[in-house]
Motif scaffolding. Structure first.
Motif, PDB file in Angstrom:
ATOM      1  N   ASP A 177      -6.168   3.873   5.877  1.00  0.00           N
ATOM      2  CA  ASP A 177      -5.198   2.960   5.259  1.00  0.00           C
ATOM      3  C   ASP A 177      -3.867   3.648   5.176  1.00  0.00           C
ATOM      4  O   ASP A 177      -3.013   3.374   4.547  1.00  0.00           O
ATOM      5  N   HIS A 178      -4.036   5.040   5.839  1.00  0.00           N
ATOM      6  CA  HIS A 178      -2.557   5.702   6.209  1.00  0.00           C
ATOM      7  C   HIS A 178      -2.183   6.048   7.449  1.00  0.00           C
ATOM      8  O   HIS A 178      -1.167   5.785   7.897  1.00  0.00           O
ATOM      9  N   HIS A 205       0.867  -1.231  -0.161  1.00  0.00           N
ATOM     10  CA  HIS A 205       0.098  -0.024   0.145  1.00  0.00           C
ATOM     11  C   HIS A 205       0.810   1.195   0.014  1.00  0.00           C
ATOM     12  O   HIS A 205       1.798   1.328  -0.950  1.00  0.00           O
ATOM     13  N   ASP A 220      -1.958  10.283  -1.154  1.00  0.00           N
ATOM     14  CA  ASP A 220      -2.727  10.023  -2.043  1.00  0.00           C
ATOM     15  C   ASP A 220      -2.912  11.200  -2.714  1.00  0.00           C
ATOM     16  O   ASP A 220      -3.427  12.242  -2.072  1.00  0.00           O
ATOM     17  N   HIS A 222      -1.902  11.812   5.341  1.00  0.00           N
ATOM     18  CA  HIS A 222      -3.253  12.229   5.729  1.00  0.00           C
ATOM     19  C   HIS A 222      -3.946  11.277   6.325  1.00  0.00           C
ATOM     20  O   HIS A 222      -3.487   9.905   6.694  1.00  0.00           O
ATOM     21  N   HIS A 264       0.599   2.093  -3.437  1.00  0.00           N
ATOM     22  CA  HIS A 264      -0.937   2.063  -3.443  1.00  0.00           C
ATOM     23  C   HIS A 264      -1.624   1.577  -4.467  1.00  0.00           C
ATOM     24  O   HIS A 264      -2.689   2.207  -5.297  1.00  0.00           O
TER      25      HIS A 264
HETATM   26 MN    MN Z   1      -5.267   5.635   0.526  1.00  0.00          MN
END
Ligand code: MN
Ligand code: NI
Length: 227
Positions: free
Chosen positions: A53-54, A8, A143, A49, A193
Motif C-alpha cells: 500500500d506504499h 491513503h 507508516d 517502505h 493513512h
Molecule cells: Mn501502510
C-alpha cells in the motif's frame, strides 16, 4: 510548491520549477485514489517502505516516466535489478537531488513486499521522508508508531507540513498522532493513512481539540493546495 493528497499515504508535490514528486504511489487497488496510475507524470518517486500500500504503482509509473525512485538501499536495489532508475539511502542520511533536498528518518514499522505471485521479500526497514524545496519543509512520516525521537525531527528545522498516519491498527491512531505533533511542532499537520479501508476508519476532527489552533489541516482527496 503545490501539494495534493491522493488518498491513503500518497502525496504529490509540484515544485515551482515544474518538478513532479510523488510519494508512496498506491493508486491501483486504493478505493480512495483520485489518480489513474498509467496517467501519472512524475520526475521522482519517493517510497517510505515496501508494503504494497506504499510501493503501489511505483514500477509502472517509473517505467512510463523514467522517474528516479528514491528510497532505502534495499528498495532501490530491488527496483534497480528490474532496470529502473534508483537512488538508495538510509535513515539519517540526506541527499540533494539538485531539484530538492531529501532526508530519510526513522520509522517504527515493517518493510516487506508481496510480489504478484505471492512471494514475500523483506526490503530493509521502514522510513519517513523529509523534503525541503521552494523554502518549505515537508515531513511524510510513512507508516509508524509515535516515538519520542520525533522531537529531533522537529528540532532540525521547522516543519511547514507534517503528513502523519492516523488510521490506527498498523500505525499511530489519532491520539498518538497528536502526541507526535507535540514532539514535531509542525506548523500544519495533515492526517493520512485513514478511511482507505474499514479497519482504518477514523474521524480526523477528533484531533482538533488536542492540537494548537490552526495546526490541523484535513485535506480532501485530490484537492491541490499551495503552500
Ligand atoms: Mn501502510
Ligand atoms: Ni506499512
Amino acid at each position: 510548491m503545490k501539494v495534493t493528497w491522493h488518498g491513503h499515504a500518497c502525496v504529490s508535490l509540484y515544485l515551482n520549477d515544474g518538478t513532479r514528486i510523488i510519494i508512496d504511489p498506491f493508486i491501483t487497488g486504493n478505493p480512495t485514489s483520485d489518480l489513474v496510475a498509467k496517467d501519472v507524470q512524475a520526475d521522482y518517486i519517493l517510497i517510505t517502505h515496501a508494503h504494497n500500500d506504499h510501493i503501489g504503482d511505483a514500477e509502472l509509473i517509473a517505467r512510463n516516466t523514467e522517474a528516479l525512485i528514491i528510497s532505502t538501499v534495499e528498495i532501490a536495489d530491488y527496483f534497480a535489478k528490474k532496470g529502473l532508475n534508483t537512488h538508495g539511502m538510509q535513515p539519517g542520511g540526506a541527499f540533494n537531488t539538485g531539484r530538492f533536498w531529501i532526508k530519510l528518518t526513522p520509522a517504527i514499522h515493517g518493510s516487506s513486499y508481496t510480489e504478484q505471485d505471492g512471494n514475500i521479500v523483506q526490503l530493509g526497514i521502514a522510513t519517513g521522508i523529509i523534503v525541503k524545496a521552494d523554502g518549505k519543509c515537508i515531513y511524510h512520516a510513512g507508516d509508524t508508531a509515535v516515538f519520542s525521537d520525533m522531537r529531533l525531527i522537529g528540532e532540525a528545522g521547522r516543519l511547514d507540513y507534517a503528513f502523519l498516519p492516523i488510521g490506527d491498527n498498523y500505525t499511530m491512531g489519532p491520539r498518538d498522532a497528536c502526541k507526535a505533533s507535540s514532539f514535531l511542532q509542525p506548523r500544519h499537520l495533515v492526517p493520512i493513512h485513514y478511511n482507505t479501508f474499514e479497519l482504518i476508519e477514523q474521524d480526523p476532527e477528533t484531533m482538533r481539540p488536542f492540537l494548537p489552533k490552526g495546526v490541523l489541516v484535513v485535506l480532501d482527496v485530490g484537492v491541490e493546495i499551495t503552500i
